[in-house]
Every structure is written in C-alpha cells, then in structure tokens.
Scaffold this motif. Structure first.
Motif, PDB file in Angstrom:
ATOM      1  N   ASP A   1       5.284  13.035  -8.234  1.00 54.25           N
ATOM      2  CA  ASP A   1       5.529  12.275  -7.000  1.00 54.25           C
ATOM      3  C   ASP A   1       4.551  11.121  -6.868  1.00 54.25           C
ATOM      4  O   ASP A   1       4.932   9.996  -6.517  1.00 54.25           O
ATOM      5  CB  ASP A   1       5.432  13.180  -5.777  1.00 54.25           C
ATOM      6  CG  ASP A   1       6.608  14.135  -5.656  1.00 54.25           C
ATOM      7  OD1 ASP A   1       7.658  13.872  -6.284  1.00 54.25           O
ATOM      8  OD2 ASP A   1       6.470  15.134  -4.927  1.00 54.25           O
ATOM      9  N   LYS A   2       3.278  11.378  -7.156  1.00 53.62           N
ATOM     10  CA  LYS A   2       2.271  10.322  -7.071  1.00 53.62           C
ATOM     11  C   LYS A   2       2.565   9.212  -8.069  1.00 53.62           C
ATOM     12  O   LYS A   2       2.438   8.031  -7.750  1.00 53.62           O
ATOM     13  CB  LYS A   2       0.872  10.890  -7.311  1.00 53.62           C
ATOM     14  CG  LYS A   2       0.341  11.684  -6.150  1.00 53.62           C
ATOM     15  CD  LYS A   2      -1.056  12.213  -6.441  1.00 53.62           C
ATOM     16  CE  LYS A   2      -1.574  13.060  -5.297  1.00 53.62           C
ATOM     17  NZ  LYS A   2      -2.923  13.585  -5.582  1.00 53.62           N
TER      18      LYS A   2
ATOM     19  N   ASP B   1       5.412   7.041  -6.885  1.00 50.86           N
ATOM     20  CA  ASP B   1       4.941   6.101  -5.867  1.00 50.86           C
ATOM     21  C   ASP B   1       4.180   4.947  -6.510  1.00 50.86           C
ATOM     22  O   ASP B   1       4.373   3.779  -6.167  1.00 50.86           O
ATOM     23  CB  ASP B   1       4.050   6.800  -4.845  1.00 50.86           C
ATOM     24  CG  ASP B   1       4.812   7.774  -3.953  1.00 50.86           C
ATOM     25  OD1 ASP B   1       6.056   7.645  -3.876  1.00 50.86           O
ATOM     26  OD2 ASP B   1       4.167   8.656  -3.357  1.00 50.86           O
TER      27      ASP B   1
ATOM     28  N   GLN C   1       5.038   0.876  -6.511  1.00 50.63           N
ATOM     29  CA  GLN C   1       4.070  -0.138  -6.096  1.00 50.63           C
ATOM     30  C   GLN C   1       3.861  -1.168  -7.199  1.00 50.63           C
ATOM     31  O   GLN C   1       3.786  -2.384  -6.929  1.00 50.63           O
ATOM     32  CB  GLN C   1       2.737   0.511  -5.723  1.00 50.63           C
ATOM     33  CG  GLN C   1       2.797   1.340  -4.464  1.00 50.63           C
ATOM     34  CD  GLN C   1       1.515   2.142  -4.250  1.00 50.63           C
ATOM     35  OE1 GLN C   1       0.574   2.058  -5.012  1.00 50.63           O
ATOM     36  NE2 GLN C   1       1.502   2.935  -3.184  1.00 50.63           N
TER      37      GLN C   1
END
Length: 65
Positions: free
Chosen positions: A31-32, A35, A39
């Motif tokens: 998940d990180k 993200d 970005q």
C-alpha cells in the motif's frame, strides 16, 4: 524504481499469502509503495509540463530573432 519494488513486493505477498506468514506487514508495504508510485507519477507529469513550458518559451524566443 518504485514500480520495480512494488512488483517485487506483490510477488512476495502472493508467496506469503500462500503460507500465511507476515501477510499484514507485506500488504502495508505494498500500500505504501502504491501511494509512493502515484506521487512519483504526479511529480513526473508536473516535470513534463514544466519542460513543455520551457520549450514553448524557447521556441517563442527563437522566432523573435
């Protein structure tokens, strides 16, 4: 780089899900990375837009000569 790490973590997550070990930690890491990947994609797009603006200005100045 982020996409490569994401792919590797997804492969590891698949393997871990089969055994049931550390699945929550890997899912959080995936998940990180997703993200972070989003970005980075936004930053790349913003950079491309900036380059296009600079090229446009250069072309304008070249036509003024």
């Amino acid at each position: 780089e982020a996409e490569g790490r994401l792919s590797e973590l997804e492969r590891q997550l698949d393997r871990v899900e089969e055994t049931g070990a550390n699945a929550p930690e890997l899912a959080e890491a995936v998940d990180k990375l997703q993200d972070q990947n989003e970005q980075l994609r936004k930053r790349i797009e913003e950079g491309r837009e900036g380059v296009e603006r600079l090229l446009s200005r250069i072309r304008f100045l070249e036509n003024q000569e």
